[in-house]
Design a protein around this motif. Structure first.
Motif, PDB file in Angstrom:
ATOM      1  N   THR A   1       0.824  -1.204   0.000  1.00 32.79           N
ATOM      2  CA  THR A   1       0.000   0.000   0.000  1.00 32.79           C
ATOM      3  C   THR A   1       0.856   1.250   0.000  1.00 32.79           C
ATOM      4  OG1 THR A   1      -1.778  -1.122   1.221  1.00 32.79           O
ATOM      5  CG2 THR A   1      -1.748   1.292   1.295  1.00 32.79           C
ATOM      6  N   ASN A   2       0.432   2.240  -0.759  1.00 34.94           N
ATOM      7  CA  ASN A   2       1.061   3.558  -0.650  1.00 34.94           C
ATOM      8  C   ASN A   2      -0.013   4.639  -0.710  1.00 34.94           C
ATOM      9  OD1 ASN A   2       0.832   3.283  -3.677  1.00 34.94           O
ATOM     10  ND2 ASN A   2       1.706   5.348  -3.554  1.00 34.94           N
ATOM     11  N   ASN A   3       0.216   5.701   0.036  1.00 32.86           N
ATOM     12  CA  ASN A   3      -0.704   6.827   0.053  1.00 32.86           C
ATOM     13  C   ASN A   3       0.068   8.080   0.442  1.00 32.86           C
ATOM     14  OD1 ASN A   3      -0.487   6.614   2.975  1.00 32.86           O
ATOM     15  ND2 ASN A   3      -2.021   4.991   2.859  1.00 32.86           N
TER      16      ASN A   3
ATOM     17  N   TRP B   1       2.299   7.101   3.640  1.00 37.36           N
ATOM     18  CA  TRP B   1       2.989   5.808   3.754  1.00 37.36           C
ATOM     19  C   TRP B   1       3.238   5.236   2.369  1.00 37.36           C
ATOM     20  CZ3 TRP B   1       5.671   2.365   6.410  1.00 37.36           C
ATOM     21  CH2 TRP B   1       5.683   1.037   5.990  1.00 37.36           C
ATOM     22  N   THR B   2       4.422   4.685   2.176  1.00 35.51           N
ATOM     23  CA  THR B   2       4.761   4.022   0.919  1.00 35.51           C
ATOM     24  C   THR B   2       5.348   2.649   1.220  1.00 35.51           C
ATOM     25  OG1 THR B   2       5.212   6.116  -0.209  1.00 35.51           O
ATOM     26  CG2 THR B   2       6.122   4.114  -1.195  1.00 35.51           C
ATOM     27  N   GLY B   3       4.615   1.609   0.867  1.00 36.35           N
ATOM     28  CA  GLY B   3       5.092   0.256   1.075  1.00 36.35           C
ATOM     29  C   GLY B   3       6.113  -0.130   0.016  1.00 36.35           C
ATOM     30  N   PRO B   4       7.070  -0.988   0.370  1.00 38.81           N
ATOM     31  CA  PRO B   4       8.129  -1.358  -0.576  1.00 38.81           C
ATOM     32  C   PRO B   4       7.641  -2.106  -1.803  1.00 38.81           C
ATOM     33  CG  PRO B   4       8.216  -2.733   1.397  1.00 38.81           C
ATOM     34  CD  PRO B   4       7.240  -1.642   1.679  1.00 38.81           C
TER      35      PRO B   4
ATOM     36  N   ALA C   1       4.523  -1.508  -3.216  1.00 32.85           N
ATOM     37  CA  ALA C   1       3.392  -0.753  -3.769  1.00 32.85           C
ATOM     38  C   ALA C   1       3.747  -0.201  -5.146  1.00 32.85           C
ATOM     39  CB  ALA C   1       2.992   0.366  -2.820  1.00 32.85           C
ATOM     40  N   HIS C   2       3.969  -1.121  -6.084  1.00 27.64           N
ATOM     41  CA  HIS C   2       4.313  -0.736  -7.455  1.00 27.64           C
ATOM     42  C   HIS C   2       3.312  -1.355  -8.418  1.00 27.64           C
ATOM     43  CE1 HIS C   2       8.045   0.694  -5.741  1.00 27.64           C
ATOM     44  NE2 HIS C   2       8.347  -0.516  -5.301  1.00 27.64           N
TER      45      HIS C   2
ATOM     46  N   LYS D   1       0.049   0.551  -6.983  1.00 23.84           N
ATOM     47  CA  LYS D   1       0.440   1.934  -6.738  1.00 23.84           C
ATOM     48  C   LYS D   1      -0.781   2.851  -6.670  1.00 23.84           C
ATOM     49  CE  LYS D   1       3.600   5.548  -8.352  1.00 23.84           C
ATOM     50  NZ  LYS D   1       4.600   5.942  -9.379  1.00 23.84           N
ATOM     51  N   ASN D   2      -0.800   3.698  -5.633  1.00 28.40           N
ATOM     52  CA  ASN D   2      -1.829   4.731  -5.477  1.00 28.40           C
ATOM     53  C   ASN D   2      -3.255   4.183  -5.461  1.00 28.40           C
ATOM     54  OD1 ASN D   2       0.153   6.775  -5.469  1.00 28.40           O
ATOM     55  ND2 ASN D   2       0.145   6.847  -7.708  1.00 28.40           N
TER      56      ASN D   2
ATOM     57  N   SER E   1      -6.062   1.095  -3.152  1.00 28.55           N
ATOM     58  CA  SER E   1      -6.343   0.398  -1.898  1.00 28.55           C
ATOM     59  C   SER E   1      -6.382  -1.115  -2.061  1.00 28.55           C
ATOM     60  CB  SER E   1      -7.685   0.884  -1.339  1.00 28.55           C
ATOM     61  OG  SER E   1      -8.700   0.760  -2.325  1.00 28.55           O
TER      62      SER E   1
END
Length: 454
Positions: A407-409, A412-415, A417-418, A422-423, A425
């Motif tokens: 997850t990234n928002n 927070w950016t998870g490793p 979250a590509h 990405k961006n 839920s």
């Protein structure tokens, strides 16, 4: 603690499945359904995809339906049942998540009520400004606190009448949206990505509806008559929540064709008000704001009870001060510092959805894998139950952490979250899937150990 202290007394199990439909319908006939519709549109979906996402998202109420059915079968409320999956002390973890869920939604309701009042100020030609926001927040927050002097029976009656009035007005407004909608523009909307658009839209709706409500479902199911049809309990709970939510989200999708800024605005209620005839806008927003007040008070009392189950017992005045401070500070940040309701709302749902999706996945897997013959009272009794069920706890922790890694928002950016993660839920679905896998592995390990012992 005896059986009567774990199970709901037979004399109190008087609800019919049909009553559950009304309870869940009333809880979901709210103006936030339009906001969910706006969020779906923000994922750049076609009209067909947006309506389908509304339907699938609303059907997340299949989860509360399932949990309610377990509650009826056992005659036990949610957080007593979950002691079997997490252990007596381990169960305090989901209790904390439930408290955060409750307080978060209280803050959302306060923000919603404040923005509704600001929109109503247009009637007296007062434009939105920091001063009017502050006045609206003081008025609505004051109403919530003053309503604390009303008893729950009075609040329930007020909420019932407001729900009926709000429901009828909503049908009228949906009719207006149908007539005013730009159908050509809606039909010509280009299709979006099914992976990075449709699925995240469904996940964010599910996080804020079916997944979030699952924590309260057995609290209602446990009070249903023991001999009533369990299938009826399942479907009445599911449809009671899903039907109004789908209709309102579809209305939000339609409204976006009239007011394209609805999907990106920081104040969706102001945009909605501008799209309505002034005479009905005033009445609709007044009823919507009034309906939020009893909900806030009942939730405040529930939050205090939830704190007590965690082991934090405070008096009613202290609880009111504690929760009142929290649910005022959050709106102050959103309204005066951040200034964007929708983005903060999605952020809240994304984080909460990961924790709750993994929780309910563990709870239901535990029920399917280990409780087909029912729940043993010794697992739910503090004096006899195990302090920790490590199988459930580890599964929940691994699933929750994994969900955040994808997850990234804004904060927070998870490793991992590509790409399609990405961006959006999708971490909510990842968390639920990993929880199911972990519980399945735990079951296989347990069976292999039993085979070795034999």
């Amino acid at each position: 603690m005896t059986q009567t202290e774990i199970k709901v007394a037979e004399s109190n199990r008087t609800l019919t499945p049909g009553k559950l439909f009304y309870n869940w319908f009333a809880a979901n006939v709210g103006i936030m359904g339009f906001v969910f519709g706006a969020m779906i549109v923000s994922y750049h979906l076609s009209f067909f995809q947006a309506i389908l996402a509304s339907l699938v998202g609303a059907l997340s109420f299949l989860i509360p339906g399932w949990v309610a059915m377990i509650g009826q079968r056992e005659g036990v409320t949610t957080f007593k049942l979950s002691r079997a999956a997490y252990g007596i002390n381990g169960n305090k973890l989901p209790n904390v998540i439930a408290w955060i869920n409750m307080v978060g939604w209280l803050a959302v309701n306060i923000i919603t009520g404040t923005l509704l009042l600001v929109s109503l100020f247009q009637v007296i030609h007062v434009k939105k400004s920091p001063l009017t926001l502050a006045i609206a927040l003081i008025i609505f927050g004051g109403l919530v606190l003053l309503s604390g002097f009303l008893n729950e029976t009075t609040l329930g009656k007020i909420q019932t009448w407001l729900s009926w009035l709000f429901g009828l007005l909503t049908l009228l407004i949906l009719g207006l949206f149908l007539m005013k909608a730009n159908w050509q523009a809606a039909i010509n909307l280009p299709s979006g990505s099914w992976l990075s658009g449709f699925l995240p839209a469904v996940s964010i709706v599910a996080a804020g509806s079916g997944i979030s409500w699952s924590m309260a479902a057995a609290d209602w199911g446990a009070y249903v008559q023991p001999k009533a049809s369990q299938a009826a309990t399942f479907w009445q709970t599911t449809l009671g929540g899903a039907v109004p939510l789908f209709v309102l989200m579809a209305g939000g999708v339609l409204l976006s064709t009239i007011e394209p800024t609805l999907a990106t605005t920081g104040d969706p209620f102001g945009v909605m008000y501008a799209a309505l005839p002034s005479w009905i806008g005033v009445l609709y927003f007044l009823v919507a704001a009034g309906g939020l007040v009893p909900q806030c008070i009942i939730s405040l009392r529930s939050a205090r009870i939830n704190l007590a189950t965690i082991g934090i017992k405070v008096s009613q005045p202290v609880s009111l001060i504690l929760h009142g401070t929290i649910i005022i500070l959050i709106p102050v940040y959103v309204l005066f510092i951040s200034g964007n309701f929708l983005s903060n709302f999605e952020l809240f749902l994304g984080f909460l959805g990961i924790c709750l999706a993994s929780w309910v996945a563990v709870f239901l897997c535990d029920a399917v894998l280990y409780r087909t013959r029912g729940y043993r009272l010794t697992l739910m009794t503090p004096q006899s139950g195990p302090a920790y069920n490590w199988r459930g706890l580890i599964s929940w922790l691994v699933a929750t952490i994994t969900g955040f890694l994808f997850t990234n928002n804004a904060i927070w950016t998870g490793p991992f979250a590509h790409g399609i993660f990405k961006n959006n839920s999708l971490g909510v679905f990842v968390a639920a899937l990993v929880a199911v896998i972990c519980m399945g592995i735990g079951r296989l390990i347990g069976q292999s150990q039993e085979a070795v012992v034999k």
